[in-house]
Design a protein around this motif. Structure first.
Motif, mmCIF file in Angstrom:
data_model
loop_
_atom_site.group_PDB
_atom_site.id
_atom_site.type_symbol
_atom_site.label_atom_id
_atom_site.label_comp_id
_atom_site.label_asym_id
_atom_site.label_seq_id
_atom_site.Cartn_x
_atom_site.Cartn_y
_atom_site.Cartn_z
ATOM 1 N N SER A 135 0.918 -1.337 -0.029
ATOM 2 C CA SER A 135 -0.047 0.063 0.001
ATOM 3 C C SER A 135 0.790 1.277 0.161
ATOM 4 O O SER A 135 2.040 1.325 0.612
ATOM 5 C CB SER A 135 -0.745 0.003 1.187
ATOM 6 O OG SER A 135 -0.227 0.185 2.484
ATOM 7 N N ASP A 136 0.327 2.127 -0.704
ATOM 8 C CA ASP A 136 1.062 3.706 -0.712
ATOM 9 C C ASP A 136 0.040 4.833 -1.041
ATOM 10 O O ASP A 136 -1.058 4.257 -1.536
ATOM 11 C CB ASP A 136 2.523 3.614 -1.405
ATOM 12 C CG ASP A 136 2.288 3.479 -2.967
ATOM 13 O OD1 ASP A 136 1.038 3.309 -3.558
ATOM 14 O OD2 ASP A 136 3.241 3.679 -3.740
ATOM 15 N N ARG A 141 6.488 17.051 8.008
ATOM 16 C CA ARG A 141 7.167 16.589 9.043
ATOM 17 C C ARG A 141 8.645 17.084 9.166
ATOM 18 O O ARG A 141 9.067 17.604 10.423
ATOM 19 C CB ARG A 141 7.208 15.020 8.957
ATOM 20 C CG ARG A 141 7.897 14.425 10.470
ATOM 21 C CD ARG A 141 7.690 12.975 10.259
ATOM 22 N NE ARG A 141 6.208 12.776 10.550
ATOM 23 C CZ ARG A 141 5.712 11.431 10.396
ATOM 24 N NH1 ARG A 141 6.493 10.463 10.485
ATOM 25 N NH2 ARG A 141 4.401 11.474 10.411
ATOM 26 N N VAL A 182 3.093 14.872 8.235
ATOM 27 C CA VAL A 182 3.175 13.943 7.294
ATOM 28 C C VAL A 182 4.468 13.755 6.626
ATOM 29 O O VAL A 182 5.056 15.089 6.372
ATOM 30 C CB VAL A 182 2.228 14.367 6.219
ATOM 31 C CG1 VAL A 182 2.202 13.259 4.879
ATOM 32 C CG2 VAL A 182 0.656 14.301 6.624
ATOM 33 N N GLU A 216 7.616 11.703 0.451
ATOM 34 C CA GLU A 216 8.731 11.155 -0.250
ATOM 35 C C GLU A 216 8.481 11.530 -1.717
ATOM 36 O O GLU A 216 7.574 11.673 -2.151
ATOM 37 C CB GLU A 216 8.937 9.916 -0.187
ATOM 38 C CG GLU A 216 9.193 9.205 1.630
ATOM 39 C CD GLU A 216 9.188 7.754 1.609
ATOM 40 O OE1 GLU A 216 9.715 7.169 0.647
ATOM 41 O OE2 GLU A 216 8.761 7.405 2.721
ATOM 42 N N ILE A 272 3.481 8.960 -0.132
ATOM 43 C CA ILE A 272 3.858 8.327 1.235
ATOM 44 C C ILE A 272 3.743 7.154 1.258
ATOM 45 O O ILE A 272 2.786 6.439 1.080
ATOM 46 C CB ILE A 272 2.639 9.133 2.196
ATOM 47 C CG1 ILE A 272 2.640 10.664 1.878
ATOM 48 C CG2 ILE A 272 2.735 8.793 3.448
ATOM 49 C CD1 ILE A 272 1.661 11.609 2.383
ATOM 50 N N ASN A 273 4.797 6.349 1.817
ATOM 51 C CA ASN A 273 4.812 5.031 2.030
ATOM 52 C C ASN A 273 4.214 4.535 3.419
ATOM 53 O O ASN A 273 5.294 4.932 4.436
ATOM 54 C CB ASN A 273 6.329 4.570 1.984
ATOM 55 C CG ASN A 273 6.489 3.511 0.745
ATOM 56 O OD1 ASN A 273 5.694 2.925 0.474
ATOM 57 N ND2 ASN A 273 7.727 3.438 0.408
ATOM 58 N N THR A 274 3.299 4.377 3.681
ATOM 59 C CA THR A 274 2.621 3.927 4.889
ATOM 60 C C THR A 274 1.493 2.706 4.732
ATOM 61 O O THR A 274 1.075 2.463 3.605
ATOM 62 C CB THR A 274 1.851 5.045 5.201
ATOM 63 O OG1 THR A 274 1.398 4.932 6.566
ATOM 64 C CG2 THR A 274 0.703 5.566 4.450
ATOM 65 N N HIS A 275 1.432 2.374 5.815
ATOM 66 C CA HIS A 275 0.445 1.009 5.779
ATOM 67 C C HIS A 275 -1.028 1.869 5.785
ATOM 68 O O HIS A 275 -1.585 2.633 6.494
ATOM 69 C CB HIS A 275 0.359 0.248 7.248
ATOM 70 C CG HIS A 275 -0.790 -0.842 7.134
ATOM 71 N ND1 HIS A 275 -0.440 -2.016 6.479
ATOM 72 C CD2 HIS A 275 -1.902 -0.815 7.761
ATOM 73 C CE1 HIS A 275 -1.712 -2.713 6.712
ATOM 74 N NE2 HIS A 275 -2.559 -1.995 7.736
ATOM 75 N N VAL A 276 -1.692 1.411 4.507
ATOM 76 C CA VAL A 276 -3.239 2.033 4.639
ATOM 77 C C VAL A 276 -4.172 0.894 4.770
ATOM 78 O O VAL A 276 -4.357 -0.050 4.150
ATOM 79 C CB VAL A 276 -3.206 2.512 2.990
ATOM 80 C CG1 VAL A 276 -4.511 3.195 2.889
ATOM 81 C CG2 VAL A 276 -2.357 3.638 2.836
ATOM 82 N N SER A 296 -3.921 10.606 4.374
ATOM 83 C CA SER A 296 -2.475 10.602 4.951
ATOM 84 C C SER A 296 -2.652 11.675 6.178
ATOM 85 O O SER A 296 -1.959 11.902 7.107
ATOM 86 C CB SER A 296 -1.431 11.338 3.902
ATOM 87 O OG SER A 296 -1.813 12.557 3.532
#
Length: 432
Positions: free
Chosen positions: A200-201, A225, A239, A242, A277-281, A396
């Motif tokens: 996910s991203d 951030r 946030v 990237e 944004i590389n994050t768990h969604v 996000s």
């Protein structure tokens, strides 16, 4: 170094139009391009860069055209490819469809564009809005006064004309985020679905529609951030972005020093920046799918959709694409909300829901005749895909903290901000 010459070829390798920028490569070298390409296609090893002697061909294919740049130097390949794709973008802006016929019908305009887009092998003015100020498709209506080059070409601010005036000064900011999710769901009859997010991203963009007089300077503040770390603010609601890419109007040195997004905007619509944004969604719309087979003649597919987002939010124009066996026939549907239709050419059931409130569970049942149910096991199951759009919401948590508009005349301007979350590559693989 960049390109020596640029060619546009048809599918048979015939040159439709070309421009020699440096004169250091024989123009007849292009005759070797198509034979090299055919040879590589026969071997199954097509490469984006091909060479004949000391001449290199860098090429892309668009529709029924090949766009080829030649060079005999150790050129910057990424710069050449960026230019070729920009060429496609500009031609499409002018001709709507870029294909062999549009090149032949507009060869005078194409030559003028090739002259302005590149000079001595280096990209120059590539903004289609600026080019359209002095290169038009109405050649018979050109006047002597129009031959004057717009000041935007020679200005430091090449993306914006001077003397722009509006009665009402406004800026519209759209923060659009696309969610890419791949979920693997294991479902059994009368058993709850268990699923895990495989990847996910979030891919986001900030788009502007500016209607501002004069030459204003804008400063945009986000809950970035890195900015909060520099200023010592609380990092709770920040946030981490990237792969940030900016429009050429943004002052990169200012952003790198203090993370301030400062710029003189283009007039009208533009994309200011994009980010990832590389994050768990967490999947916003959860899908469970169960297939029941009855004897050897029919199959029933049950699909349950649940909105896993805030109750005050609503997903609009939801489409759930459910794959069905290729030989299915005699469809019958029953839905709790929305409507379903069978698309036999794509082997899909498309369940359309105009408005899907958060927290709700919806159900769809589909019955099909299935003359060869034994063969269905060999087909494999494509993933279920989902399309949706949720206004006034971002996954996000990115926020526009402020938008300052500074112009020497001191007028007041109104900034408007809108947030939208939509599906990107949103897939759920099920095993039932």
């Amino acid at each position: 170094m960049s390109a020596s010459a640029v060619f546009v070829l048809d599918l048979k390798g015939k040159v439709l139009i070309c421009r020699n920028y440096k004169g250091d490569v024989d123009m007849s070298e292009i005759d070797h391009f198509f034979s090299l390409l055919m040879l590589q296609e026969e071997e199954g090893l097509v490469c984006p860069v091909m060479s004949h002697g000391n001449v290199h061909f860098l090429w892309i294919k668009h529709s029924n055209l090949y766009l080829v740049a030649t060079t005999n130097k150790n050129s910057n390949a990424s710069l050449v490819y960026a230019f070729l794709y920009k060429l496609v973008e500009v031609f499409t802006e002018y001709f709507k469809e870029l294909e062999e016929e549009s090149i032949q019908d507009n060869f005078v305009v194409v030559y003028e564009l090739l002259d302005e887009l590149m000079d001595f092998g280096f990209p120059q003015t590539t903004d289609s809005k600026i080019l359209q100020e002095y290169i038009t498709q109405k050649g018979n209506k050109l006047e002597v006064a129009k031959t004057k080059v717009p000041t935007t070409v020679t200005n430091a601010v090449s993306w914006r004309s001077e003397g722009i005036k509006y009665k009402k000064n406004e800026v519209f900011i759209d923060v659009i985020e696309s969610i890419n999710v791949l979920v693997c769901v294991c479902v059994c009859l009368q058993v709850n679905a268990n699923g895990s997010v495989m990847s996910s991203d979030i891919v986001g963009s900030i788009k502007l529609k500016t209607m501002l007089s004069g030459m204003p300077e804008l400063r945009l503040g986000l809950n970035d951030r890195m900015l909060f770390a520099l200023t010592g603010r609380d990092k709770g609601k920040s946030v981490a972005m990237e792969d940030v890419k900016f429009h050429q109007c943004v002052r990169l040195s200012r952003f790198e020093s203090d993370r301030t997004i400062s710029f003189i905007p283009p007039d009208g619509e533009s994309e200011l920046m994009s980010y990832r944004i590389n994050t768990h969604v967490k999947p916003l719309i959860w899908i469970e799918s169960v297939i029941e087979k009855f004897s050897h003649s029919r199959v029933e597919i049950m699909v349950k959709a649940k909105g896993q987002f805030k109750k005050q939010s609503v997903a609009n124009n939801v489409e759930i694409h459910v794959p069905v066996p290729s030989d299915a026939d005699s469809p019958k549907f029953k839905t709790s909300t929305g409507h379903a239709k069978y698309v036999p050419e794509k082997n899909l059931v498309v369940w359309s829901i105009k408005s899907f409130p958060g927290g709700k569970e919806l159900l769809m049942r589909a019955h099909f005749g299935l003359p060869s149910v034994e063969n269905h096991e060999l087909e494999g199951r494509p993933p279920i895909t989902v399309r949706f759009e949720i206004p006034y919401f971002t996954v996000s948590g990115i926020q526009v903290r402020y938008m300052k508009i500074i112009e020497k005349s001191g007028y007041q301007a109104l900034p408007w901000v809108r947030y939208i979350t939509q599906s990107g590559d949103y897939q759920l693989r099920t095993n039932s």
